[in-house]
Design a protein around this motif. Structure first.
Motif, PDB file in Angstrom:
ATOM      1  N   PHE A  21       0.826  -1.196   0.000  1.00 13.60           N
ATOM      2  CA  PHE A  21       0.000   0.000   0.000  1.00 13.60           C
ATOM      3  C   PHE A  21       0.868   1.257   0.000  1.00 13.60           C
ATOM      4  O   PHE A  21       0.543   2.254  -0.661  1.00 13.60           O
ATOM      5  CB  PHE A  21      -0.914  -0.012   1.229  1.00 13.60           C
ATOM      6  CG  PHE A  21      -1.852   1.164   1.280  1.00 13.60           C
ATOM      7  CD1 PHE A  21      -2.943   1.234   0.424  1.00 13.60           C
ATOM      8  CD2 PHE A  21      -1.647   2.203   2.170  1.00 13.60           C
ATOM      9  CE1 PHE A  21      -3.814   2.316   0.461  1.00 13.60           C
ATOM     10  CE2 PHE A  21      -2.513   3.287   2.217  1.00 13.60           C
ATOM     11  CZ  PHE A  21      -3.601   3.346   1.355  1.00 13.60           C
ATOM     12  N   GLU A  22       1.977   1.233   0.714  1.00 13.98           N
ATOM     13  CA  GLU A  22       2.840   2.411   0.773  1.00 13.98           C
ATOM     14  C   GLU A  22       3.395   2.753  -0.602  1.00 13.98           C
ATOM     15  O   GLU A  22       3.531   3.928  -0.962  1.00 13.98           O
ATOM     16  CB  GLU A  22       4.017   2.157   1.758  1.00 13.98           C
ATOM     17  CG  GLU A  22       3.612   2.043   3.211  1.00 13.98           C
ATOM     18  CD  GLU A  22       3.004   0.670   3.536  1.00 13.98           C
ATOM     19  OE1 GLU A  22       3.053  -0.217   2.648  1.00 13.98           O
ATOM     20  OE2 GLU A  22       2.479   0.501   4.642  1.00 13.98           O
ATOM     21  N   ARG A  23       3.707   1.682  -1.402  1.00 16.78           N
ATOM     22  CA  ARG A  23       4.221   1.918  -2.744  1.00 16.78           C
ATOM     23  C   ARG A  23       3.124   2.530  -3.636  1.00 16.78           C
ATOM     24  O   ARG A  23       3.382   3.432  -4.435  1.00 16.78           O
ATOM     25  CB  ARG A  23       4.715   0.595  -3.339  1.00 16.78           C
ATOM     26  CG  ARG A  23       5.145   0.662  -4.791  1.00 16.78           C
ATOM     27  CD  ARG A  23       6.280   1.628  -5.008  1.00 16.78           C
ATOM     28  NE  ARG A  23       6.719   1.639  -6.398  1.00 16.78           N
ATOM     29  CZ  ARG A  23       7.423   2.616  -6.963  1.00 16.78           C
ATOM     30  NH1 ARG A  23       7.758   3.668  -6.225  1.00 16.78           N
ATOM     31  NH2 ARG A  23       7.788   2.526  -8.220  1.00 16.78           N
ATOM     32  N   VAL A  25       0.626   4.460  -2.683  1.00 12.76           N
ATOM     33  CA  VAL A  25       0.462   5.866  -2.311  1.00 12.76           C
ATOM     34  C   VAL A  25       1.608   6.699  -2.876  1.00 12.76           C
ATOM     35  O   VAL A  25       1.407   7.819  -3.374  1.00 12.76           O
ATOM     36  CB  VAL A  25       0.396   6.011  -0.778  1.00 12.76           C
ATOM     37  CG1 VAL A  25       0.394   7.491  -0.378  1.00 12.76           C
ATOM     38  CG2 VAL A  25      -0.833   5.314  -0.227  1.00 12.76           C
ATOM     39  N   GLU A  26       2.818   6.147  -2.863  1.00  7.90           N
ATOM     40  CA  GLU A  26       3.976   6.878  -3.389  1.00  7.90           C
ATOM     41  C   GLU A  26       3.823   7.153  -4.891  1.00  7.90           C
ATOM     42  O   GLU A  26       4.126   8.258  -5.363  1.00  7.90           O
ATOM     43  CB  GLU A  26       5.242   6.055  -3.133  1.00  7.90           C
ATOM     44  CG  GLU A  26       6.524   6.697  -3.680  1.00  7.90           C
ATOM     45  CD  GLU A  26       7.727   5.785  -3.512  1.00  7.90           C
ATOM     46  OE1 GLU A  26       8.738   6.038  -4.181  1.00  7.90           O
ATOM     47  OE2 GLU A  26       7.643   4.812  -2.723  1.00  7.90           O
ATOM     48  N   VAL A  27       3.328   6.170  -5.636  1.00  6.64           N
ATOM     49  CA  VAL A  27       3.211   6.323  -7.087  1.00  6.64           C
ATOM     50  C   VAL A  27       2.038   7.238  -7.447  1.00  6.64           C
ATOM     51  O   VAL A  27       2.154   8.126  -8.293  1.00  6.64           O
ATOM     52  CB  VAL A  27       3.047   4.936  -7.765  1.00  6.64           C
ATOM     53  CG1 VAL A  27       2.733   5.112  -9.245  1.00  6.64           C
ATOM     54  CG2 VAL A  27       4.305   4.111  -7.573  1.00  6.64           C
ATOM     55  N   VAL A  28       0.891   7.024  -6.812  1.00  2.97           N
ATOM     56  CA  VAL A  28      -0.297   7.826  -7.128  1.00  2.97           C
ATOM     57  C   VAL A  28      -0.137   9.258  -6.631  1.00  2.97           C
ATOM     58  O   VAL A  28      -0.595  10.209  -7.273  1.00  2.97           O
ATOM     59  CB  VAL A  28      -1.553   7.169  -6.519  1.00  2.97           C
ATOM     60  CG1 VAL A  28      -2.772   8.048  -6.723  1.00  2.97           C
ATOM     61  CG2 VAL A  28      -1.770   5.801  -7.135  1.00  2.97           C
ATOM     62  N   SER A  29       0.505   9.442  -5.500  1.00  2.00           N
ATOM     63  CA  SER A  29       0.722  10.757  -4.894  1.00  2.00           C
ATOM     64  C   SER A  29      -0.561  11.583  -4.872  1.00  2.00           C
ATOM     65  O   SER A  29      -0.644  12.643  -5.483  1.00  2.00           O
ATOM     66  CB  SER A  29       1.816  11.513  -5.657  1.00  2.00           C
ATOM     67  OG  SER A  29       2.125  12.725  -4.995  1.00  2.00           O
ATOM     68  N   PRO A  30      -1.581  11.102  -4.175  1.00  2.00           N
ATOM     69  CA  PRO A  30      -2.877  11.798  -4.192  1.00  2.00           C
ATOM     70  C   PRO A  30      -2.822  13.112  -3.423  1.00  2.00           C
ATOM     71  O   PRO A  30      -1.979  13.304  -2.550  1.00  2.00           O
ATOM     72  CB  PRO A  30      -3.810  10.799  -3.504  1.00  2.00           C
ATOM     73  CG  PRO A  30      -2.911  10.060  -2.559  1.00  2.00           C
ATOM     74  CD  PRO A  30      -1.590   9.939  -3.267  1.00  2.00           C
ATOM     75  N   GLN A  31      -3.740  13.990  -3.780  1.00  2.62           N
ATOM     76  CA  GLN A  31      -3.874  15.241  -3.034  1.00  2.62           C
ATOM     77  C   GLN A  31      -4.523  14.941  -1.685  1.00  2.62           C
ATOM     78  O   GLN A  31      -5.609  14.374  -1.621  1.00  2.62           O
ATOM     79  CB  GLN A  31      -4.716  16.237  -3.819  1.00  2.62           C
ATOM     80  CG  GLN A  31      -4.838  17.588  -3.137  1.00  2.62           C
ATOM     81  CD  GLN A  31      -5.609  18.590  -3.987  1.00  2.62           C
ATOM     82  OE1 GLN A  31      -5.992  18.265  -5.105  1.00  2.62           O
ATOM     83  NE2 GLN A  31      -5.834  19.776  -3.462  1.00  2.62           N
ATOM     84  N   ARG A  32      -3.861  15.330  -0.628  1.00  2.00           N
ATOM     85  CA  ARG A  32      -4.339  15.002   0.716  1.00  2.00           C
ATOM     86  C   ARG A  32      -5.456  15.954   1.149  1.00  2.00           C
ATOM     87  O   ARG A  32      -5.429  17.147   0.845  1.00  2.00           O
ATOM     88  CB  ARG A  32      -3.197  15.084   1.726  1.00  2.00           C
ATOM     89  CG  ARG A  32      -2.062  14.118   1.436  1.00  2.00           C
ATOM     90  CD  ARG A  32      -2.476  12.686   1.704  1.00  2.00           C
ATOM     91  NE  ARG A  32      -1.384  11.749   1.501  1.00  2.00           N
ATOM     92  CZ  ARG A  32      -1.371  10.509   1.957  1.00  2.00           C
ATOM     93  NH1 ARG A  32      -2.421  10.063   2.636  1.00  2.00           N
ATOM     94  NH2 ARG A  32      -0.350   9.714   1.723  1.00  2.00           N
ATOM     95  N   SER A  33      -6.428  15.402   1.853  1.00  2.00           N
ATOM     96  CA  SER A  33      -7.516  16.203   2.392  1.00  2.00           C
ATOM     97  C   SER A  33      -8.039  15.527   3.648  1.00  2.00           C
ATOM     98  O   SER A  33      -8.140  14.294   3.703  1.00  2.00           O
ATOM     99  CB  SER A  33      -8.642  16.337   1.362  1.00  2.00           C
ATOM    100  OG  SER A  33      -9.777  16.925   1.955  1.00  2.00           O
ATOM    101  N   LEU A  34      -8.383  16.342   4.649  1.00  2.00           N
ATOM    102  CA  LEU A  34      -8.983  15.798   5.863  1.00  2.00           C
ATOM    103  C   LEU A  34     -10.468  15.492   5.662  1.00  2.00           C
ATOM    104  O   LEU A  34     -11.109  14.894   6.523  1.00  2.00           O
ATOM    105  CB  LEU A  34      -8.819  16.796   7.017  1.00  2.00           C
ATOM    106  CG  LEU A  34      -7.377  17.091   7.456  1.00  2.00           C
ATOM    107  CD1 LEU A  34      -7.375  18.149   8.559  1.00  2.00           C
ATOM    108  CD2 LEU A  34      -6.686  15.816   7.937  1.00  2.00           C
TER     109      LEU A  34
END
Length: 625
Positions: A21-23, A25-34
């Motif tokens: 899963f960490e890989r 997230v690293e590749v997709v690099s989504p825009q973070r939001s709370l």
């Protein structure tokens, strides 16, 4: 076919199920939001594993579910295979959905599955998503009333104006720079000028271009064209000569009405000209124009709007929707004898027709002023106070710069042209009647209105006005469910005839109405909207590149065409940027060696001021996105 496609897609995805899963997230690099999960917001869980058995010696064990009371995602559809079929539940975030909405989603999901199973060889688009009750609600209850059949239905502008004159000829009709004309005086001037126009051959289906500054002569000229049976084409004297030339060449007017001060600035006009300042109308000597029998489909005016192909297009608006528009304004705004309506919009925009109808077909006084006195801010506020204006229609950008006391308590404020921020609603709705109106030129100015607004809210565009029907449809022209975004289509008496000399574009935008009587049409607006739970429309954006800026309708394609025509510009694109809240600007980017100042000057020779980019940026290349 759908099932096979889903199966293939899922099997391909399962081939990557061991990726950490960490890989991912690293590749997709989504825009973070709370506010939401960064990768997805909707989860579907299908559990078809055999039920696990759990036993302990001497004990009977059974599984009991535990409700955690918290939704992990915005929506979760949890399906479980049982001997009797599928059993499922919907979990939802209460910040986004209420119980009725979640229940509706679950019911529609079941309805779609049942529809797919009922006809496995039929097209997916034929599956009905809505229940019979929902379909009736969006197509009958919310879509808008059928024409009322009242006596005023279908009456032309001259007939409606004549009725107002007959009701009270001594009432003030027009105010301009300290002078006022009564309805009787205005009608006399209109009849005299209409007689002259008729003697020049103006009648039904004839087009007359009008290029005049704001003045009494302007209103008299417009009404005289209508009284003679013709249709007026408003030409803004401030437009570049190239644009004026295109409008005159495209509309082929029988006459051009102007004055000696304005005419030289219009460039070469190969049209017979009537100068209003060179004529003296004496109704005792000139024949009054004969009464003309106008049908609902006879054109009343032609408005040129921005065109995606690089040239403005003329929208032919007939008389058919004017009576409905006038009645809707009177019902919603309380406008009538004693009211004073500000004429704010430039003549070249259909909002000017909206204001003229509101003022002169209700028995109110239409307040005119020179352009310099209408600048939003202290000048406009002083004018409204001096003229005791009771009704104004303004874009949000104009409202934003007005002083708080610019409009008196009890005034009616109609906001239109673009989305209105909540803070402006809170500021101007207190102590006043504030209404959000929506409508493209192709629907006789207005298609929907909100109820009176109050508080800091995102204003809906409301419900259809009398004589108008609206549909929210998907890509295959089926009604969408409440809460689902679709494209807005408008039908009814207010529809334009189409685009002048553009039959293919007319056929593309004006379609057969599948929900109306045989032969009826509907207009595809390109606006994305959705129904609320109580049957109001909320604006969601555009389906194409058209934008609204300070109340002006702009096709970015026309701006880009003008840029690409400049020597030294290889490729160009235009966008609307909002780098500071509330400050939206038209910005253009181009590749080439042309000087930005020279590019801007060249573009300004063919585009009106509101379409000239506020900033130009030179790039090495235009990103494909």
């Amino acid at each position: 076919e759908l099932l096979a496609r889903v199966r293939e897609t899922d099997l391909a995805a399962y081939a990557h199920q061991d990726v950490p899963f960490e890989r991912l997230v690293e590749v997709v690099s989504p825009q973070r939001s709370l506010a939401h999960h960064p990768l997805f917001q909707v989860m579907v869980v299908f559990d078809n594993n055999a039920e696990a058995a759990f036993g302990l010696p001497g004990l009977d064990a059974a599984y009991e579910g535990a409700d955690l009371g918290v939704a992990k995602f915005d929506l979760t559809f949890h399906l479980e295979e049982t001997p009797d079929g599928l059993r499922g539940e919907v979990q939802y975030a209460e910040d986004l959905f209420d119980e009725a909405s979640a229940q509706g989603l679950g019911e529609r999901f079941v309805r779609v599955l049942e529809g797919l199973l009922a006809d496995v060889d039929g097209p997916v688009s034929a599956v009905e998503v809505l229940s019979a009750g929902e379909r009736g609600r969006v197509l009958e209850e919310w879509a808008g009333p059928a024409p009322s059949g009242e006596a005023s239905d279908g009456l032309s502008f001259p007939e409606l104006f004549a009725a107002r004159v007959a009701a009270d000829p001594s009432a003030p009709a027009l105010a301009f720079e300290g002078a006022e004309l009564t309805y009787g005086e205005l009608a006399a001037r209109v009849d005299a000028f209409a007689g002259h126009l008729a003697s020049c051959g103006v009648g039904p289906e004839a087009v007359v271009a009008v290029a005049l500054p704001r003045s009494v002569d302007l209103v008299v000229s417009l009404l005289a064209v209508l009284r003679a049976g013709g249709a007026y084409v408003p030409v803004d004297p401030d437009y570049p000569a190239d644009r004026v030339a295109h409008m005159l060449s495209d509309s082929r007017p029988a006459l051009l009405v102007s004055d000696s001060a304005t005419l030289p600035g219009l460039g070469e006009c190969r049209v017979p000209v009537v100068l209003v300042d060179g004529l003296v109308f004496d109704e005792r000597k000139l024949p009054v124009a004969p009464r003309v029998e106008l049908r609902a489909d006879h054109p009343a005016y032609v408005i040129y709007t921005s065109g995606s192909t690089g040239r403005p297009k003329g929208v032919i608006v007939p008389h058919g929707g004017i009576a409905s528009l006038a009645r809707a304004q009177q019902d919603a705004f309380g406008v009538g004898p004693g009211s004073r309506v500000l004429q704010f919009a430039a003549l070249s925009f259909d909002a000017a027709a909206w204001e003229i109808v509101m003022g002169l077909l209700s028995g109110a006084t239409l307040v005119l002023a020179p352009a310099e006195r209408l600048m939003p801010g202290p000048d406009l506020a002083a004018l409204c106070a001096e003229q005791a204006v009771t009704h104004v229609t303004l874009p949000p950008t104009a409202l934003a710069v007005l002083p708080d006391d610019a409009l008196p308590a009890g005034a009616t404020v109609v906001v239109a042209g673009e989305a209105c921020p909540p803070e402006l609603v809170a500021r101007w709705s207190e102590g006043r009647r504030m209404i959000n109106a929506y409508g493209p030129t192709e629907t006789t100015v207005c298609a929907t209105m909100s109820a009176p607004l109050s508080g800091e809210i995102v204003p809906p565009i409301g419900r259809p006005i009398v004589g108008t029907r609206v549909y929210v449809l998907d890509a295959v022209l089926r009604p969408v469910a409440p809460g689902v975004t679709g494209e807005l289509y408008v039908a009814g008496a207010g529809l334009a005839r189409g685009y002048l000399g553009r039959p293919s574009l007319t056929a593309e935008r004006f379609l057969a109405d599948p929900f109306g009587p045989p032969g009826s049409r509907m207009y595809r607006t390109g606006d994305l909207v959705r129904w609320t739970a109580d049957g109001e429309l909320e604006y969601q954006g555009r389906a194409d590149t058209q934008v609204k800026l300070r109340g002006f309708r702009i096709e970015l394609g026309e701006v880009e065409s003008a840029l690409n025509a400049v020597a030294g510009v290889g490729r160009a694109t235009a966008v609307v940027r909002e780098d500071r809240p509330g400050d939206r600007r038209l910005v253009a980017y181009y590749v080439g060696d042309a000087d930005p100042a020279a590019v801007r000057a060249q573009v300004a020779t063919g585009l009106p001021d509101y379409m000239v980019p506020a900033a130009l940026v030179v790039l090495d290349e235009i990103p494909l996105t």
